[in-house]
Design a protein around this motif. Sequence first.
Motif, mmCIF file in Angstrom:
data_model
loop_
_atom_site.group_PDB
_atom_site.id
_atom_site.type_symbol
_atom_site.label_atom_id
_atom_site.label_comp_id
_atom_site.label_asym_id
_atom_site.label_seq_id
_atom_site.Cartn_x
_atom_site.Cartn_y
_atom_site.Cartn_z
ATOM 1 N N ARG A 36 0.849 -1.191 0.000
ATOM 2 C CA ARG A 36 0.000 0.000 0.000
ATOM 3 C C ARG A 36 0.885 1.241 0.000
ATOM 4 O O ARG A 36 1.814 1.346 0.787
ATOM 5 C CB ARG A 36 -0.892 0.041 1.254
ATOM 6 N N PRO A 37 0.578 2.193 -0.852
ATOM 7 C CA PRO A 37 1.347 3.439 -0.822
ATOM 8 C C PRO A 37 0.891 4.327 0.334
ATOM 9 O O PRO A 37 -0.208 4.152 0.857
ATOM 10 C CB PRO A 37 0.980 4.084 -2.153
ATOM 11 N N VAL A 53 2.810 7.756 -2.531
ATOM 12 C CA VAL A 53 4.229 7.371 -2.659
ATOM 13 C C VAL A 53 4.527 6.063 -1.945
ATOM 14 O O VAL A 53 3.858 5.688 -0.975
ATOM 15 C CB VAL A 53 5.173 8.476 -2.083
ATOM 16 N N TYR A 54 5.533 5.389 -2.449
ATOM 17 C CA TYR A 54 6.052 4.198 -1.788
ATOM 18 C C TYR A 54 7.362 4.597 -1.119
ATOM 19 O O TYR A 54 8.360 4.856 -1.793
ATOM 20 C CB TYR A 54 6.279 3.082 -2.804
ATOM 21 N N ALA A 55 7.342 4.684 0.203
ATOM 22 C CA ALA A 55 8.533 5.066 0.971
ATOM 23 C C ALA A 55 8.223 4.756 2.432
ATOM 24 O O ALA A 55 7.047 4.661 2.814
ATOM 25 C CB ALA A 55 8.826 6.558 0.804
ATOM 26 N N PRO A 56 9.247 4.614 3.275
ATOM 27 C CA PRO A 56 8.980 4.431 4.704
ATOM 28 C C PRO A 56 8.150 5.601 5.222
ATOM 29 O O PRO A 56 8.355 6.742 4.796
ATOM 30 C CB PRO A 56 10.389 4.435 5.323
ATOM 31 N N GLN A 62 6.957 13.469 5.424
ATOM 32 C CA GLN A 62 7.700 14.736 5.240
ATOM 33 C C GLN A 62 7.762 15.148 3.781
ATOM 34 O O GLN A 62 7.504 16.292 3.426
ATOM 35 C CB GLN A 62 9.128 14.551 5.747
ATOM 36 N N ALA A 63 8.103 14.181 2.912
ATOM 37 C CA ALA A 63 8.287 14.510 1.496
ATOM 38 C C ALA A 63 6.949 14.933 0.877
ATOM 39 O O ALA A 63 6.888 15.905 0.105
ATOM 40 C CB ALA A 63 8.863 13.306 0.751
ATOM 41 N N VAL A 64 5.880 14.236 1.238
ATOM 42 C CA VAL A 64 4.572 14.560 0.655
ATOM 43 C C VAL A 64 4.123 15.948 1.119
ATOM 44 O O VAL A 64 3.594 16.739 0.336
ATOM 45 C CB VAL A 64 3.530 13.463 1.016
ATOM 46 N N ALA A 193 13.937 14.033 -2.720
ATOM 47 C CA ALA A 193 13.863 13.654 -1.304
ATOM 48 C C ALA A 193 14.135 12.160 -1.114
ATOM 49 O O ALA A 193 14.065 11.654 0.007
ATOM 50 C CB ALA A 193 12.477 14.013 -0.750
ATOM 51 N N GLY A 194 14.391 11.461 -2.211
ATOM 52 C CA GLY A 194 14.752 10.037 -2.104
ATOM 53 C C GLY A 194 13.573 9.081 -2.182
ATOM 54 O O GLY A 194 13.727 7.888 -1.920
ATOM 55 N N VAL A 195 12.386 9.580 -2.516
ATOM 56 C CA VAL A 195 11.225 8.684 -2.642
ATOM 57 C C VAL A 195 11.406 7.840 -3.914
ATOM 58 O O VAL A 195 11.676 8.376 -4.991
ATOM 59 C CB VAL A 195 9.904 9.494 -2.717
ATOM 60 N N ALA A 196 11.254 6.532 -3.781
ATOM 61 C CA ALA A 196 11.591 5.636 -4.901
ATOM 62 C C ALA A 196 10.528 5.644 -5.995
ATOM 63 O O ALA A 196 10.840 5.595 -7.180
ATOM 64 C CB ALA A 196 11.773 4.219 -4.379
#
Length: 347
Positions: A36-37, A53-56, A62-64, A193-196
């Motif tokens: 799940r994103p 997004v798919y990220a921890p 923060q990035a969103v 920001a490093g989001v894959a």
Amino acid sequence: MTDTAPGPALGEPRLSLPLCILLTAVLALTGCGEPRPYKETRFMMGTLVEVSVYAPEKAAVQAVSRAFDRMAQLERVAHAGHEDSPLARLRRGEAVVLEGDLARILEAGMAVARASSGAFDPAMGELVDLWGLSMDRPRRPSDGEIGEALARKAGLALPSGACCPGGAPVWMDLGGVAKGYAVDMAVELLVDAGVASGVVNAGGDLRTFGRRPGRGIWKIGIQDPDSPQELAGVLQVGQLSVATSGDYQRYFEEDGVRYHHILDPATGYPARSGLRSVTVLAPDCVTADALATAVFVLGAEKGMKLLEGWPGAEGVLIKEDGTVLLTGGIGDGIRFERAGKGIRDQG
Ligand code: AMP
Ligand code: MG
């Protein structure tokens, strides 16, 4: 939820305003059993914007949040509704330096304006306001009002350099291109920001980035113009931008006639080109956005020509009779599956 089930935002109610605004025009679809994103949705730029997004989780939150801040900043730059925006100042005849984001949005719009022989026209501000299309006060202007606004537009010189010296009011409207640019900038920020991987979807102007976990490809639903709660088809794409312009997205009805939000710069009236919906795929969303608006105005024949000649662009056009037209590159890495009943294929 199955692969082709509508995403959660599909059930969003339409605004109960005289102007009907469809809050989502194209949907990024997710399948069952997949990771799940992290998702957040906000109302901005006159539509629902979803960042997924798919990220921890901590990094994603923060990035969103920063991606939304960036889009809010662009909304203040590119929409005349904000009193201090450069567009509002241009309308008051004030001197404005065209630089940064505004210059880049205008440049992208002007490139499509030139290639479409003015079907895309960033100088439609007075006509857009006259129809009340950017507000919730839609009305059908008189033929005389439209004629006068068209004559003023003909005499209007859009700024061509970095400086707009002031004097005569300049009625610029970037509603047909600014959302796409905001999507591009949000994606740029998320990647930095490093989001894959993920999707930024501003009411149907969307951009995917990275590989979708699980299947790798992204599925994007194209709405059926006759019944926007259903899908006319599904696109399967890699990293790409997709934008849709349709007559069902924003419209009002008066005396039994439906008036939509995409105006023909040659007549000043909503474009009647025989198309109901144009979905453009392109490497960046600002281009996809401007091209979709231009092709809607141009109609099937000229619109297909524009897309076939534009490097990296593809399109799915739905005509009034339900026929679907596909550009030559669809099927070549990009798949399109029809879903709607009664939609005829001419791809
Ligand atoms: P879109 O939904 O991207 O097709 O853009 C439609 C929006 O762009 C409208 O709501 C207006 O703000 C503006 N617009 C309408 N007609 C045109 C046109 N022919 N060229 C450029 N912008 C337009
Ligand atoms: Mg557009």
